[in-house]
Scaffold this motif. Structure first.
Motif, PDB file in Angstrom:
ATOM      1  N   ASN A 106      52.933 -11.280  55.298  1.00  0.00           N
ATOM      2  CA  ASN A 106      52.674 -12.710  55.140  1.00  0.00           C
ATOM      3  C   ASN A 106      51.290 -13.136  54.850  1.00  0.00           C
ATOM      4  N   VAL A 107      50.957 -13.625  53.800  1.00  0.00           N
ATOM      5  CA  VAL A 107      49.597 -14.247  53.203  1.00  0.00           C
ATOM      6  C   VAL A 107      49.835 -15.811  52.863  1.00  0.00           C
ATOM      7  N   MET A 108      48.825 -16.453  53.313  1.00  0.00           N
ATOM      8  CA  MET A 108      48.605 -17.919  52.893  1.00  0.00           C
ATOM      9  C   MET A 108      47.770 -17.968  51.747  1.00  0.00           C
ATOM     10  N   VAL A 109      48.214 -18.564  50.614  1.00  0.00           N
ATOM     11  CA  VAL A 109      47.373 -18.896  49.480  1.00  0.00           C
ATOM     12  C   VAL A 109      47.244 -20.052  48.937  1.00  0.00           C
ATOM     13  N   PRO A 110      45.998 -20.411  48.341  1.00  0.00           N
ATOM     14  CA  PRO A 110      45.960 -21.652  47.906  1.00  0.00           C
ATOM     15  C   PRO A 110      46.891 -21.973  46.649  1.00  0.00           C
ATOM     16  N   ARG A 111      47.103 -23.204  46.382  1.00  0.00           N
ATOM     17  CA  ARG A 111      48.230 -23.524  45.420  1.00  0.00           C
ATOM     18  C   ARG A 111      47.539 -24.285  44.465  1.00  0.00           C
ATOM     19  N   TRP A 112      47.335 -24.128  43.056  1.00  0.00           N
ATOM     20  CA  TRP A 112      46.637 -24.904  42.207  1.00  0.00           C
ATOM     21  C   TRP A 112      47.556 -24.762  41.069  1.00  0.00           C
ATOM     22  N   VAL A 113      47.632 -26.058  40.270  1.00  0.00           N
ATOM     23  CA  VAL A 113      48.546 -26.175  39.324  1.00  0.00           C
ATOM     24  C   VAL A 113      47.531 -26.548  37.965  1.00  0.00           C
ATOM     25  N   ARG A 114      48.084 -25.832  36.714  1.00  0.00           N
ATOM     26  CA  ARG A 114      47.009 -26.109  35.671  1.00  0.00           C
ATOM     27  C   ARG A 114      46.999 -27.635  34.950  1.00  0.00           C
ATOM     28  N   GLY A 115      48.417 -27.782  35.078  1.00  0.00           N
ATOM     29  CA  GLY A 115      48.686 -29.322  34.178  1.00  0.00           C
ATOM     30  C   GLY A 115      48.302 -29.147  32.840  1.00  0.00           C
ATOM     31  N   SER A 116      48.065 -30.258  32.083  1.00  0.00           N
ATOM     32  CA  SER A 116      47.764 -30.005  30.792  1.00  0.00           C
ATOM     33  C   SER A 116      46.197 -30.108  30.195  1.00  0.00           C
ATOM     34  N   THR A 117      45.642 -29.610  29.371  1.00  0.00           N
ATOM     35  CA  THR A 117      44.219 -29.613  29.223  1.00  0.00           C
ATOM     36  C   THR A 117      44.011 -30.124  27.794  1.00  0.00           C
ATOM     37  N   TYR A 118      43.359 -31.252  27.569  1.00  0.00           N
ATOM     38  CA  TYR A 118      43.107 -31.799  26.297  1.00  0.00           C
ATOM     39  C   TYR A 118      41.493 -31.846  26.067  1.00  0.00           C
ATOM     40  N   VAL A 119      41.164 -31.177  25.026  1.00  0.00           N
ATOM     41  CA  VAL A 119      39.572 -31.242  24.779  1.00  0.00           C
ATOM     42  C   VAL A 119      39.534 -31.492  23.517  1.00  0.00           C
ATOM     43  N   ALA A 120      38.704 -32.510  22.937  1.00  0.00           N
ATOM     44  CA  ALA A 120      38.727 -32.848  21.388  1.00  0.00           C
ATOM     45  C   ALA A 120      37.269 -33.329  21.250  1.00  0.00           C
ATOM     46  N   ILE A 121      36.558 -32.821  19.926  1.00  0.00           N
ATOM     47  CA  ILE A 121      35.408 -33.480  19.451  1.00  0.00           C
ATOM     48  C   ILE A 121      35.717 -34.819  19.125  1.00  0.00           C
ATOM     49  N   THR A 122      34.926 -35.716  19.487  1.00  0.00           N
ATOM     50  CA  THR A 122      35.229 -37.399  19.085  1.00  0.00           C
ATOM     51  C   THR A 122      34.081 -37.586  17.821  1.00  0.00           C
ATOM     52  N   ASN A 123      32.935 -37.175  18.245  1.00  0.00           N
ATOM     53  CA  ASN A 123      31.732 -37.300  16.941  1.00  0.00           C
ATOM     54  C   ASN A 123      30.963 -36.151  16.914  1.00  0.00           C
ATOM     55  N   PRO A 124      30.601 -35.601  15.842  1.00  0.00           N
ATOM     56  CA  PRO A 124      30.633 -36.363  14.588  1.00  0.00           C
ATOM     57  C   PRO A 124      31.712 -36.302  13.673  1.00  0.00           C
ATOM     58  N   TRP A 125      32.447 -35.109  13.699  1.00  0.00           N
ATOM     59  CA  TRP A 125      33.658 -34.754  12.970  1.00  0.00           C
ATOM     60  C   TRP A 125      34.708 -34.337  14.010  1.00  0.00           C
ATOM     61  N   PRO A 126      35.461 -35.560  14.116  1.00  0.00           N
ATOM     62  CA  PRO A 126      36.816 -35.322  15.237  1.00  0.00           C
ATOM     63  C   PRO A 126      37.795 -34.204  14.916  1.00  0.00           C
ATOM     64  N   GLN A 127      37.846 -33.393  15.877  1.00  0.00           N
ATOM     65  CA  GLN A 127      39.015 -32.370  15.862  1.00  0.00           C
ATOM     66  C   GLN A 127      39.392 -32.001  17.031  1.00  0.00           C
TER      67      GLN A 127
END
Ligand SMILES: [Zn+2]
Length: 485
Positions: A106-127
């Motif tokens: 047995n080993v105790m481990v951390p538990r992390w959940v990625r979820g969603s990732t949203y990254v966008a350029i908002t200026n000067p040319w949004p993408q």
């Protein structure tokens, strides 16, 4: 895709070379210096090792093992349902393949959940940009955050900045990684990922994005762990795929102010239980100690963990199994350890070493690990006492027909072996060719199609030979002195 084509070309070249090099059979052991006066191995042992090598080259079950793990289990991030399923898979598989003393630790481990990732350029040319959270990142608030981007060429450059330059901004660490055959390219660049958030937050940044620590030109971001410091606020951290980092770089090059918007739902749950899975091929002498073959069972969540580290799991299982199949009966026990949670903090490796009492530790005569993809092996490094180098030379001679050169004696064996090596256990570090590995490592592209079964067999051959020869001699390898670790 150009990257895959070059991988195939390389693989073909090796496959053509290996059979030609198999003749004549392995050279006899070289003359040994006075430090170890007896011949390294008997002729019978060297002949058996060469037979084992050639048997593995003729075809192993390693590909079927990694195909099974990636098809039936897939992603297995520490503490996840996939992780639990992988532990059950490993128990069944080791039993089915004839291993004994199959058990979990047995080993105790951390538990992390990625979820969603949203990254966008908002200026000067949004993408929108293709990005993923770094392992352990905190999330943003529900509405996300938006700030000006500050580009730095490296972690070191970031650390030299003043707080007034960084405060309130999103730091973009735009540090590429070099493609290398060993892990030096990765090692030189990975600090941006592991330490970037701490360095940025120390200077008041609100978030950090890093260019993926990856050689891929595809739109696949590379995740991986990051460190945290209890004295520094935790900020959201994400990796951009290389083409998306290029895009951000071009917009910054316009000289206009660039702003990014981030929304991450990553979060940490309470620690949970996982397990190391252990199985053995018993030696003929229970008092002769063990040779440990390690790999890690967990993987990142984005791909199916085929190269990292399904291949390693398959390599060590199949190397040990072949020794038994060929009825070579070495004195020492071959112990396969499939470590829990390498990716998120070496929990399994640390727990394994911590649970060894003095006698159990002394039984660990030698250790080796597979955790750099699916091969081929190209160099044989070691981390052993100087007096046993002639024996390592003799092993290298049997490996040489596989296209493997003798390397250095500076090896730590690999991440999961570091705790054992720090306790003095000698290691053999078989270096797998990493030229294409970092195209897929820690990305959604880490899938079975990247593995060539014949190349995998060459790697199994190398591990089987090294493990077998480490297990046959009466004399053990002693302990690595502090200065040599
Ligand atoms: Zn790994």
């Amino acid at each position: 895709m150009p990257n895959r084509l070059s991988a195939c070309t390389l693989n073909l070249a090796i496959l053509v070379l290996v059979p030609a090099l198999l003749l004549p059979p392995a050279a006899p052991a070289q003359p040994v210096p006075a430090a170890e006066a007896a011949p390294a191995f008997t002729d019978a042992q060297l002949t058996a090792a060469a037979r084992l090598r050639d048997r593995a080259l003729s075809g192993t079950g390693a590909y079927d093992i990694v195909a099974s793990l990636t098809t039936e289990i897939g992603p297995r991030l520490a503490g996840s349902e996939g992780d639990r399923a992988a532990v059950a898979w490993a128990l069944t598989r080791l039993n089915d393949l004839g291993f004994v003393n199959v058990r979990t630790q047995n080993v105790m481990v951390p538990r992390w959940v990625r979820g969603s990732t949203y990254v966008a350029i908002t200026n000067p040319w949004p993408q929108p940009l293709v990005a993923t959270a770094l392992g352990g990142s905190v999330g943003t608030s529900e509405e996300g955050l938006e700030a000006d981007v500050l580009q730095v060429p490296s972690l070191e450059a970031l650390k030299k900045l003043n707080r007034s330059t960084v405060e309130g901004r999103i730091v973009f660490i735009n540090q590429g990684m070099k493609r290398t055959r060993d892990i030096s390219g990765y090692a030189a660049a990975v600090g941006a990922r592991t330490e970037g958030a701490i360095a940025a937050a120390t200077l008041g940044a609100v978030a950090v994005v890093v260019r993926s620590i990856s050689t891929s030109s595809n739109r696949v971001p590379h995740t991986g762990t990051m460190s945290s410091d209890p004295n520094v606020p935790r900020i959201p951290a994400a990796a951009l795929s290389n083409p998306d980092a290029d895009m951000l770089e071009r917009q910054l090059a316009s000289g206009q102010q660039v702003t990014l918007r981030l929304r991450l739902t990553a979060r940490e749950l309470p620690p949970t239980r996982s397990a190391n899975v252990i199985g053995e091929i018993p030696g003929t002498d229970p008092d002769a100690g063990i040779v440990l073959l390690g790999a890690h069972l967990d993987s990142w969540d984005l791909g199916t963990g085929a190269l990292d580290d399904g291949a390693g799991v398959a390599i060590v299982i199949e190397a040990a199994r072949l020794v038994r199949e060929m009825k070579l009966s070495p004195k020492r026990t071959l112990r396969v350890v499939l470590f829990a949670n390498e990716e998120f903090g070496l929990s399994g490796a640390r727990a394994y070493a911590a649970k060894l009492d003095k006698d159990e530790l002394a039984r660990h005569v030698m250790a080796m690990e597979a955790d750099l993809g699916a091969g081929p092996v190209w160099r044989f490094d070691t981390g052993v006492p100087q007096a046993t180098l002639p024996r390592m030379k003799a092993i290298a001679d049997v490996l040489q027909p596989l296209g493997i050169e003798r390397g250095n004696n500076d090896s730590h064996g690999g991440a999961d072996l570091r705790p054992l090596h720090a306790l003095g256990v000698p290691v053999m570090g078989l270096q797998l060719d990493a030229s294409q590995y970092f195209d897929v490592h820690h990305t959604a592209n880490d899938t079975l199609d990247k593995i060539d079964p014949k190349i995998l067999d060459q790697t199994v051959a190398a591990y089987a030979v090294a493990a077998y020869l480490a297990a046959v001699k009466d004399e053990d390898f002693g302990r690595v002195e502090t200065a040599e670790r």
